[in-house]
Design a protein around this motif. Structure first.
Motif, PDB file in Angstrom:
ATOM      1  N   GLU A   1      -3.398 -11.532   5.698  1.00 51.96           N
ATOM      2  CA  GLU A   1      -2.919 -12.227   4.514  1.00 51.96           C
ATOM      3  C   GLU A   1      -3.214 -13.720   4.605  1.00 51.96           C
ATOM      4  O   GLU A   1      -2.951 -14.351   5.627  1.00 51.96           O
ATOM      5  CB  GLU A   1      -1.418 -12.017   4.318  1.00 51.96           C
ATOM      6  CG  GLU A   1      -0.896 -12.606   3.017  1.00 51.96           C
ATOM      7  CD  GLU A   1       0.545 -12.233   2.727  1.00 51.96           C
ATOM      8  OE1 GLU A   1       1.137 -12.848   1.829  1.00 51.96           O
ATOM      9  OE2 GLU A   1       1.071 -11.337   3.422  1.00 51.96           O
TER      10      GLU A   1
ATOM     11  N   TRP B   1      -7.028  -7.302  -1.757  1.00 50.09           N
ATOM     12  CA  TRP B   1      -5.882  -6.548  -2.276  1.00 50.09           C
ATOM     13  C   TRP B   1      -4.751  -7.514  -2.624  1.00 50.09           C
ATOM     14  O   TRP B   1      -4.522  -8.493  -1.927  1.00 50.09           O
ATOM     15  CB  TRP B   1      -5.424  -5.533  -1.232  1.00 50.09           C
ATOM     16  CG  TRP B   1      -4.274  -4.653  -1.648  1.00 50.09           C
ATOM     17  CD1 TRP B   1      -4.202  -3.869  -2.758  1.00 50.09           C
ATOM     18  CD2 TRP B   1      -3.045  -4.472  -0.937  1.00 50.09           C
ATOM     19  NE1 TRP B   1      -2.998  -3.193  -2.786  1.00 50.09           N
ATOM     20  CE2 TRP B   1      -2.268  -3.547  -1.681  1.00 50.09           C
ATOM     21  CE3 TRP B   1      -2.526  -4.984   0.242  1.00 50.09           C
ATOM     22  CZ2 TRP B   1      -1.006  -3.139  -1.278  1.00 50.09           C
ATOM     23  CZ3 TRP B   1      -1.267  -4.575   0.650  1.00 50.09           C
ATOM     24  CH2 TRP B   1      -0.515  -3.659  -0.110  1.00 50.09           C
ATOM     25  N   ARG B   2      -4.074  -7.223  -3.729  1.00 49.10           N
ATOM     26  CA  ARG B   2      -2.911  -7.987  -4.191  1.00 49.10           C
ATOM     27  C   ARG B   2      -3.177  -9.493  -4.222  1.00 49.10           C
ATOM     28  O   ARG B   2      -2.486 -10.282  -3.573  1.00 49.10           O
ATOM     29  CB  ARG B   2      -1.679  -7.637  -3.374  1.00 49.10           C
ATOM     30  CG  ARG B   2      -1.262  -6.191  -3.642  1.00 49.10           C
ATOM     31  CD  ARG B   2       0.132  -5.850  -3.174  1.00 49.10           C
ATOM     32  NE  ARG B   2       0.509  -4.520  -3.669  1.00 49.10           N
ATOM     33  CZ  ARG B   2       1.577  -3.855  -3.298  1.00 49.10           C
ATOM     34  NH1 ARG B   2       2.410  -4.382  -2.408  1.00 49.10           N
ATOM     35  NH2 ARG B   2       1.854  -2.656  -3.795  1.00 49.10           N
TER      36      ARG B   2
ATOM     37  N   THR C   1      -2.821 -12.923  -5.810  1.00 45.15           N
ATOM     38  CA  THR C   1      -1.809 -13.573  -6.647  1.00 45.15           C
ATOM     39  C   THR C   1      -2.135 -15.052  -6.762  1.00 45.15           C
ATOM     40  O   THR C   1      -2.215 -15.758  -5.754  1.00 45.15           O
ATOM     41  CB  THR C   1      -0.397 -13.413  -6.059  1.00 45.15           C
ATOM     42  OG1 THR C   1      -0.093 -12.021  -5.926  1.00 45.15           O
ATOM     43  CG2 THR C   1       0.640 -14.068  -6.962  1.00 45.15           C
TER      44      THR C   1
ATOM     45  N   ASP D   1     -12.483  -5.042  -4.733  1.00 48.02           N
ATOM     46  CA  ASP D   1     -11.036  -4.910  -4.623  1.00 48.02           C
ATOM     47  C   ASP D   1     -10.704  -3.425  -4.633  1.00 48.02           C
ATOM     48  O   ASP D   1     -11.610  -2.577  -4.539  1.00 48.02           O
ATOM     49  CB  ASP D   1     -10.307  -5.685  -5.726  1.00 48.02           C
ATOM     50  CG  ASP D   1     -10.657  -5.209  -7.135  1.00 48.02           C
ATOM     51  OD1 ASP D   1     -11.265  -4.123  -7.282  1.00 48.02           O
ATOM     52  OD2 ASP D   1     -10.331  -5.921  -8.102  1.00 48.02           O
TER      53      ASP D   1
ATOM     54  N   GLN E   1      -2.757 -11.055 -10.294  1.00 45.14           N
ATOM     55  CA  GLN E   1      -1.594 -11.472 -11.080  1.00 45.14           C
ATOM     56  C   GLN E   1      -1.294 -12.929 -10.763  1.00 45.14           C
ATOM     57  O   GLN E   1      -1.900 -13.528  -9.889  1.00 45.14           O
ATOM     58  CB  GLN E   1      -0.381 -10.607 -10.745  1.00 45.14           C
ATOM     59  CG  GLN E   1       0.041 -10.682  -9.288  1.00 45.14           C
ATOM     60  CD  GLN E   1       1.189  -9.748  -8.965  1.00 45.14           C
ATOM     61  OE1 GLN E   1       1.888  -9.281  -9.851  1.00 45.14           O
ATOM     62  NE2 GLN E   1       1.397  -9.478  -7.695  1.00 45.14           N
TER      63      GLN E   1
ATOM     64  N   ASP F   1      -0.520   0.790  -7.438  1.00 45.64           N
ATOM     65  CA  ASP F   1      -1.029  -0.375  -8.160  1.00 45.64           C
ATOM     66  C   ASP F   1      -1.913   0.053  -9.331  1.00 45.64           C
ATOM     67  O   ASP F   1      -1.800  -0.481 -10.440  1.00 45.64           O
ATOM     68  CB  ASP F   1      -1.829  -1.280  -7.216  1.00 45.64           C
ATOM     69  CG  ASP F   1      -0.954  -2.035  -6.236  1.00 45.64           C
ATOM     70  OD1 ASP F   1       0.282  -2.016  -6.393  1.00 45.64           O
ATOM     71  OD2 ASP F   1      -1.512  -2.642  -5.304  1.00 45.64           O
TER      72      ASP F   1
END
Length: 244
Positions: free
Chosen positions: A188, A217-218, A220, A66, A26, A158
């Protein structure tokens, strides 16, 4: 989403986006329309640097690199392996490297995207790729350990938010996640990379080189060149009264 934000339900103007995002990613995307829709502008936005925030999840590898993929390897990961992984990723800071395109990606080979070749069993060997660059990369938080049951719940949530989950064999993927247990390690990062860099490929390839199952994962995307997503959000809020 564009219609929801602008209130424009139909539009006679041509419009295109620059910078494809993966289904599970995203963030900032540029849309060009009207006088801005030129070949020069498209090339400029497609070739600019991208900034991403993402988690590297150690302990599970998937065929998509992913969480929206079939689990191919799951294994316990020790503290020393977490340290080695982090050091390997940080060592890429300021480097240029060869990156193979993920097998489940939109890169076109002989008229078909690689994901189509993967389904047909016709993936090219060796896998095509390109030179990429990491301008900067930094770990944003201390590594976290999480029970697989807790991580799985977030992954399934998700996946449930995909617009057309069954296009990605979501039911099969959910079953796969239900079968794994143990712990995962979450690291992260924020990275500024050249255009075309696959973050999920970066995460999985680094793990593969060390013998550590890993996936992204995730993801952005927070910026393109110097344009911050927060600036766009602020403008949308002021112009259209929306909030996120």
């Amino acid at each position: 989403r564009f219609r929801n934000v602008t209130g424009v339900q139909t539009c006679a103007l041509p419009i295109c986006y620059c910078g494809r995002l993966d289904p599970m990613a995203q963030g900032v995307t540029v849309f060009l329309t009207g006088d801005m829709l030129t070949s020069e502008n498209i090339a400029t936005w497609n070739s600019c640097r991208k900034t991403y925030r993402f988690c590297a999840v150690l302990g599970v590898h998937t065929d998509s690199y992913d969480c929206l993929g079939r689990i191919t390897i799951s294994a316990d990961v020790g503290a020393s392996q977490v340290h080695s992984y982090d050091a390997a990723l940080m060592a890429l800071n300021g480097t240029e490297f060869w990156q193979e395109f993920p097998p489940l990606s939109a890169y076109r080979y002989k008229g078909r995207p690689l994901w189509s070749h993967a389904r047909r069993g016709t993936l090219p060997q060796p896998t095509p790729g390109a030179m990429r660059q990491i301008y900067s990369i930094a770990r944003k938080e201390e590594p976290r350990v999480m029970r697989m049951a807790d991580y799985r719940a977030m992954v399934l949530d998700d996946i449930s938010q995909l617009q057309s989950p069954e296009e990605f064999s979501a039911s099969t993927i959910r079953e796969g996640w239900q079968k794994v247990g143990g712990l995962v390690h979450l690291l992260e990062y924020e990275a500024v990379v050249s255009a075309g860099t696959y973050i999920r490929g970066l995460v999985a390839d680094t793990g593969r080189q060390l013998g550590i199952p890993a996936h992204a994962w995730r993801i952005t995307r927070t910026a393109l060149t110097s344009t911050r997503s927060e600036e766009h959000t602020s403008e949308l809020q002021s112009r259209f009264g929306i909030s996120y």
